[in-house]
Design an enzyme around this catalytic site. Structure first.
Site, PDB file in Angstrom:
ATOM      1  N   HIS A   1     -10.520 -48.356  10.131  1.00 21.66           N
ATOM      2  CA  HIS A   1     -10.719 -46.903   9.846  1.00 21.66           C
ATOM      3  C   HIS A   1     -10.333 -46.571   8.482  1.00 21.66           C
ATOM      4  CE1 HIS A   1      -5.869 -46.721  10.427  1.00 21.66           C
ATOM      5  NE2 HIS A   1      -6.279 -45.643   9.623  1.00 21.66           N
TER       6      HIS A   1
ATOM      7  N   ASP B   1      -9.831 -51.649  15.816  1.00 22.33           N
ATOM      8  CA  ASP B   1      -9.683 -51.192  14.399  1.00 22.33           C
ATOM      9  C   ASP B   1      -9.214 -52.449  13.418  1.00 22.33           C
ATOM     10  OD1 ASP B   1      -9.189 -49.669  12.550  1.00 22.33           O
ATOM     11  OD2 ASP B   1      -7.275 -48.802  13.094  1.00 22.33           O
TER      12      ASP B   1
ATOM     13  N   SER C   1      -1.573 -47.680   6.959  1.00 26.23           N
ATOM     14  CA  SER C   1      -2.694 -48.118   7.617  1.00 26.23           C
ATOM     15  C   SER C   1      -3.124 -49.303   6.960  1.00 26.23           C
ATOM     16  CB  SER C   1      -3.679 -47.063   7.549  1.00 26.23           C
ATOM     17  OG  SER C   1      -3.243 -46.199   8.810  1.00 26.23           O
ATOM     18  N   GLY C   2      -3.816 -50.250   7.773  1.00 26.78           N
ATOM     19  CA  GLY C   2      -4.406 -51.563   7.154  1.00 26.78           C
ATOM     20  C   GLY C   2      -3.449 -52.440   6.849  1.00 26.78           C
TER      21      GLY C   2
HETATM   22  C1  4AZ Z   1      -1.831 -42.902   9.327  1.00 28.50           C
HETATM   23  O1  4AZ Z   1      -2.257 -41.546   9.317  1.00 28.50           O
HETATM   24  C2  4AZ Z   1      -1.070 -43.316  10.368  1.00 28.50           C
HETATM   25  N1  4AZ Z   1       3.303 -43.971  12.966  1.00 28.50           N
HETATM   26  C3  4AZ Z   1      -0.437 -44.537  10.354  1.00 28.50           C
HETATM   27  C4  4AZ Z   1       0.610 -45.144  11.257  1.00 28.50           C
HETATM   28  C5  4AZ Z   1       1.140 -44.134  12.102  1.00 28.50           C
HETATM   29  C6  4AZ Z   1       0.758 -42.940  12.082  1.00 28.50           C
HETATM   30  C7  4AZ Z   1      -0.148 -42.466  11.054  1.00 28.50           C
HETATM   31  C8  4AZ Z   1       2.373 -44.662  12.847  1.00 28.50           C
HETATM   32  O2  4AZ Z   1      -2.503 -43.683   8.618  1.00 28.50           O
END
Ligand code: 4AZ
Length: 400
Positions: free
Chosen positions: A209, A254, A350-351
């Site tokens: 993502h 993902d 993320s990632g």
């Molecule tokens: C995000 O928006 C995101 N709490 C990553 C992890 C989590 C929530 C949002 C987990 O990249």
């Protein structure tokens, strides 16, 4: 005149004494040695040479623990750092393990320290007390150049934070330099966008993502090192491979792998995390770490320095409870955090990696920060791509 001479003499004396104290007490440099141990009770099995096979991991752990115990109970306990099994080979006396042993002591004491270490090995491994045996002829330890030892240690995966402190990105703390050397920052147009984990000199694993807005490798770069503003290294991206079944704005599959345009040289601060076998099962309540430059709260700023937070694995059954994610958690996901909230990954993480130490201080990538409702909210732990579920997919794309 006499006063000047006396002052000069006192100064010179003070400097000499200072230097002496420094070299005798504080100059703790690392010294690396190689030693070979025989294990007559075991026969060589090709599985021992498969780096992360269960057989090789178990035996390495057993050997390292034994060597740890011997030195930790000896007069060198303050100087012994660690042992690291480099490889195994068959000999006519059974199995032989080649081990790299690290000590720290002042350079002025090289000879006495080595003599003592040789004697400790001799006393403990010549008899029948241990399953490890050593040739009776001294010396046992062969000195190794620092560059060669570091090359061996840095080319192994998973060497990161030494002793995981029970520390609690939301509610986390700043990570020490070289604690998480596989952590990379995936940047679009030069700005941090996502985390990623180094799995070889030129491949990273991240979340699919991260590329929802742009899949053009020319727009992406990767930085290494614990700080975003003055990174240790930067690389261009050669290609991005996104899981075939991933659909933008959905959470399944993902995962993506990213190839760098030029490989990174390994160092203490930059090297790979280990990938677990597809069969590895991580039990609920296992303590794991997530790291990243993500926000400390929703819509919060991104920090310059990498942060870490310890979370716990939560079973998919619990995570699918009506009060939690009510069935949205599939078998390709792994849940980690606390139902009480607070400690969690957040936007910008993320990632990035979710890691566990399996064998003494060897870190394995078990999750990729993927999604969640908010950050650190009660009954809304973080959701991660389950790396074991995609182990064969990673192999099919990267050959790692
Ligand atoms: C995000 O928006 C995101 N709490 C990553 C992890 C989590 C929530 C949002 C987990 O990249």
């Amino acid at each position: 005149m006499v006063g000047l001479i006396v002052t000069a003499l006192v100064l010179v004396l003070a400097i000499i004494i200072g230097l002496l104290i420094y070299f005798l007490a504080y100059d703790q440099s690392s010294h690396y040695y190689q030693a070979s141990f025989q294990i007559p009770s075991m026969e060589y099995d090709p599985e021992f040479s498969v780096e992360h096979s269960k057989a090789s991991r178990d035996l390495k752990e057993k050997i390292n623990t034994e060597i740890d115990q011997v030195f930790q109970r000896s007069i060198l306990s303050q100087h012994y750092i660690k042992s690291h099994v480099v490889n195994f080979r068959p000999t006519n006396r059974g199995l032989e393990a080649n081990v790299l042993i690290t000590f720290q002591f002042p350079s002025t004491r090289v000879d006495t320290m080595k003599w003592q270490a040789d004697n400790i090995l001799h006393e403990n491994f010549k008899s029948s007390k241990s399953f490890l045996k050593i040739d009776i002829s001294l010396p046992h330890l062969r000195e190794m150049h620092e560059a060669q030892a570091k090359h061996i240690l840095n080319s192994c995966c998973g060497l990161g934070m030494e002793y995981p402190p029970v520390e609690r990105i939301a509610g986390g703390k700043t990570a020490a330099q070289a604690a998480w050397p596989w952590q990379a920052s995936l940047q679009m147009d030069g700005s941090h966008w996502c985390g990623a984990s180094l799995i070889s000199q030129d491949w990273l694993v991240t979340a699919a993502h991260c590329f929802d807005n742009s899949k053009n490798p020319k727009l992406w770069t990767v930085s290494f090192g614990a700080t975003l503003r003055s990174p240790l290294m930067r690389r261009k991206v050669d290609s991005i491979i996104i899981h075939e079944n991933y659909a933008a704005h959905k959470h399944d599959d993902d995962i993506a792998v990213v190839r760098l345009s030029t490989p990174v040289p390994f160092s203490e601060e930059v090297h790979t995390v280990c990938l677990p076998d597809a069969t590895l099962e991580v039990s609920p309540k296992s303590k794991v770490f997530v790291t990243g430059w993500g926000a400390s709260k929703v819509n919060g700023p991104f920090p310059n320095t990498l942060r870490q937070v310890q979370v716990e694995i939560i079973s998919n059954d619990i995570c699918n409870h009506v009060n939690v994610y009510g069935g949205a958690v599939s078998s390709g996901m792994i849940c980690a955090g606390f139902l009480t909230g607070k400690h969690d990954a957040c936007e910008g993480d993320s990632g990035g990696p979710l890691v566990i130490t399996l064998d003494r201080n060897i870190w394995y990538l078990i999750g990729i920060v993927s999604w969640g409702i908010g950050c650190g909210k009660e009954n809304k732990p973080g959701l991660y791509t389950r790396v074991t579920h995609y182990r064969d997919w990673i192999k099919s794309k990267t050959n790692i």
